[in-house]
Design a protein around this motif. Structure first.
Motif, PDB file in Angstrom:
ATOM      1  N   ARG A 166       2.677   6.730  10.852  1.00  0.00           N
ATOM      2  CA  ARG A 166       1.778   5.748  10.221  1.00  0.00           C
ATOM      3  C   ARG A 166       2.088   4.309  10.608  1.00  0.00           C
ATOM      4  O   ARG A 166       1.433   3.386  10.132  1.00  0.00           O
ATOM      5  N   ALA A 167       3.097   4.118  11.433  1.00  0.00           N
ATOM      6  CA  ALA A 167       3.466   2.788  11.954  1.00  0.00           C
ATOM      7  C   ALA A 167       3.851   1.826  10.842  1.00  0.00           C
ATOM      8  O   ALA A 167       3.546   0.635  10.886  1.00  0.00           O
ATOM      9  N   GLY A 193      -0.343   7.277   4.379  1.00  0.00           N
ATOM     10  CA  GLY A 193       0.501   7.819   5.437  1.00  0.00           C
ATOM     11  C   GLY A 193      -0.332   8.429   6.548  1.00  0.00           C
ATOM     12  O   GLY A 193      -1.421   7.974   6.857  1.00  0.00           O
ATOM     13  N   ALA A 194       0.205   9.483   7.141  1.00  0.00           N
ATOM     14  CA  ALA A 194      -0.507  10.198   8.210  1.00  0.00           C
ATOM     15  C   ALA A 194      -0.807  11.630   7.777  1.00  0.00           C
ATOM     16  O   ALA A 194      -1.100  12.488   8.602  1.00  0.00           O
ATOM     17  N   TYR A 195      -0.754  11.886   6.473  1.00  0.00           N
ATOM     18  CA  TYR A 195      -0.882  13.247   5.963  1.00  0.00           C
ATOM     19  C   TYR A 195      -2.246  13.864   6.227  1.00  0.00           C
ATOM     20  O   TYR A 195      -2.354  15.063   6.437  1.00  0.00           O
ATOM     21  N   LYS A 196      -3.291  13.052   6.215  1.00  0.00           N
ATOM     22  CA  LYS A 196      -4.645  13.572   6.459  1.00  0.00           C
ATOM     23  C   LYS A 196      -5.207  13.035   7.768  1.00  0.00           C
ATOM     24  O   LYS A 196      -6.414  13.021   7.980  1.00  0.00           O
ATOM     25  N   THR A 234      -0.850   1.967   8.156  1.00  0.00           N
ATOM     26  CA  THR A 234      -1.025   0.612   8.657  1.00  0.00           C
ATOM     27  C   THR A 234      -2.479   0.432   9.061  1.00  0.00           C
ATOM     28  O   THR A 234      -3.108   1.360   9.573  1.00  0.00           O
ATOM     29  N   THR A 235      -3.044  -0.763   8.826  1.00  0.00           N
ATOM     30  CA  THR A 235      -4.411  -1.032   9.265  1.00  0.00           C
ATOM     31  C   THR A 235      -4.415  -2.164  10.281  1.00  0.00           C
ATOM     32  O   THR A 235      -3.578  -3.058  10.246  1.00  0.00           O
ATOM     33  N   THR A 251      -5.798  -8.865  12.342  1.00  0.00           N
ATOM     34  CA  THR A 251      -4.952  -8.751  11.154  1.00  0.00           C
ATOM     35  C   THR A 251      -4.377  -7.343  11.087  1.00  0.00           C
ATOM     36  O   THR A 251      -5.105  -6.356  11.206  1.00  0.00           O
ATOM     37  N   VAL A 252      -3.062  -7.275  10.902  1.00  0.00           N
ATOM     38  CA  VAL A 252      -2.371  -6.001  10.732  1.00  0.00           C
ATOM     39  C   VAL A 252      -1.744  -6.009   9.346  1.00  0.00           C
ATOM     40  O   VAL A 252      -0.975  -6.909   9.012  1.00  0.00           O
ATOM     41  N   ASN A 253      -2.097  -5.020   8.527  1.00  0.00           N
ATOM     42  CA  ASN A 253      -1.511  -4.856   7.194  1.00  0.00           C
ATOM     43  C   ASN A 253      -0.656  -3.597   7.206  1.00  0.00           C
ATOM     44  O   ASN A 253      -1.124  -2.531   7.630  1.00  0.00           O
ATOM     45  N   TYR A 254       0.579  -3.726   6.740  1.00  0.00           N
ATOM     46  CA  TYR A 254       1.520  -2.608   6.809  1.00  0.00           C
ATOM     47  C   TYR A 254       2.557  -2.738   5.706  1.00  0.00           C
ATOM     48  O   TYR A 254       2.662  -3.775   5.054  1.00  0.00           O
ATOM     49  N   SER A 255       3.318  -1.675   5.487  1.00  0.00           N
ATOM     50  CA  SER A 255       4.478  -1.730   4.614  1.00  0.00           C
ATOM     51  C   SER A 255       5.699  -1.746   5.512  1.00  0.00           C
ATOM     52  O   SER A 255       5.769  -1.005   6.486  1.00  0.00           O
ATOM     53  N   SER A 256       6.671  -2.595   5.176  1.00  0.00           N
ATOM     54  CA  SER A 256       7.787  -2.907   6.061  1.00  0.00           C
ATOM     55  C   SER A 256       9.093  -2.224   5.632  1.00  0.00           C
ATOM     56  O   SER A 256       9.851  -2.787   4.846  1.00  0.00           O
ATOM     57  N   PRO A 257       9.371  -1.033   6.165  1.00  0.00           N
ATOM     58  CA  PRO A 257      10.643  -0.382   5.825  1.00  0.00           C
ATOM     59  C   PRO A 257      11.819  -1.077   6.492  1.00  0.00           C
ATOM     60  O   PRO A 257      11.650  -1.809   7.468  1.00  0.00           O
ATOM     61  N   ALA A 258      13.012  -0.828   5.969  1.00  0.00           N
ATOM     62  CA  ALA A 258      14.246  -1.388   6.525  1.00  0.00           C
ATOM     63  C   ALA A 258      15.048  -0.288   7.212  1.00  0.00           C
ATOM     64  O   ALA A 258      14.934   0.893   6.874  1.00  0.00           O
TER      65      ALA A 258
END
Length: 173
Positions: free
Chosen positions: A73-74, A123-126, A80-81, A48-55
């Motif tokens: 952060r993909a 995100g990838a901030y940390k 993304t997980t 399972t991949v959970n993500y937010s989908s930008p356009a």
């Protein structure tokens, strides 16, 4: 007395409107990059991949919106997980069952795929490389069609990231 009732009704209506707007902002499905999930089986493992989908929105994605040679952060918003319920082999390397944050380091000819042990991140901030469970290298390829929104696909060969005019396959066994 009637004036006080009218003011009270206005105050209640204003408060209700404010609460509705705040709740809408908290609703992830209303974000410009809404949440999405890709799932499937690969050789008996549930992935399972959970993500937010930008356009794309007319932007140049690779090398500009998403810079080359930097951790990404993909997706958008939270990291993304990637979750697997069984031990798997990713590009020939072992990844134990578990939930990971999924990052990439895009390059023009080669990408680094990162599975990080800290699954819940913004995100990838940390992002901390010392927490990586696995890193593998893959080759991107030109997509057969344009993908306006970032999408992942889990198929019998593994995982594919698709966005703009690019596909990034990740072999899983």
């Amino acid at each position: 007395m009637q004036h006080i009732k009218n003011v009270s009704l206005w105050a209640v209506a204003l408060l209700f409107s404010f609460v509705t707007v705040v709740q809408a902002q908290d609703d992830p499905s209303k974000r410009p990059s809404p949440p999405a999930t890709a799932s499937g089986k690969v050789k008996g493992a549930n992935i399972t991949v959970n993500y937010s989908s930008p356009a794309v929105k007319g932007r140049t994605v690779w090398g500009e919106l998403v810079p080359y040679n930097e951790v990404w952060r993909a997706g958008a918003n939270e990291a993304t997980t990637f979750e697997t319920d069984k031990d798997i082999m990713v590009e020939g390397k072992a990844l134990p069952a578990g939930k990971y944050s999924f990052f990439t380091i895009p390059g023009e000819k080669e990408w680094t795929i990162v599975f990080n042990k800290v699954a819940e991140q913004w995100g990838a901030y940390k992002y901390d490389q010392s927490e990586d469970a696995l890193r593998v290298t893959v080759k991107p390829k030109k997509a057969k069609e344009m993908h306006e929104r970032l999408a992942y696909e889990v198929n019998n060969k593994g995982l594919v990231l698709q966005w703009e005019n690019m596909e990034v396959p990740v072999a899983i066994k």
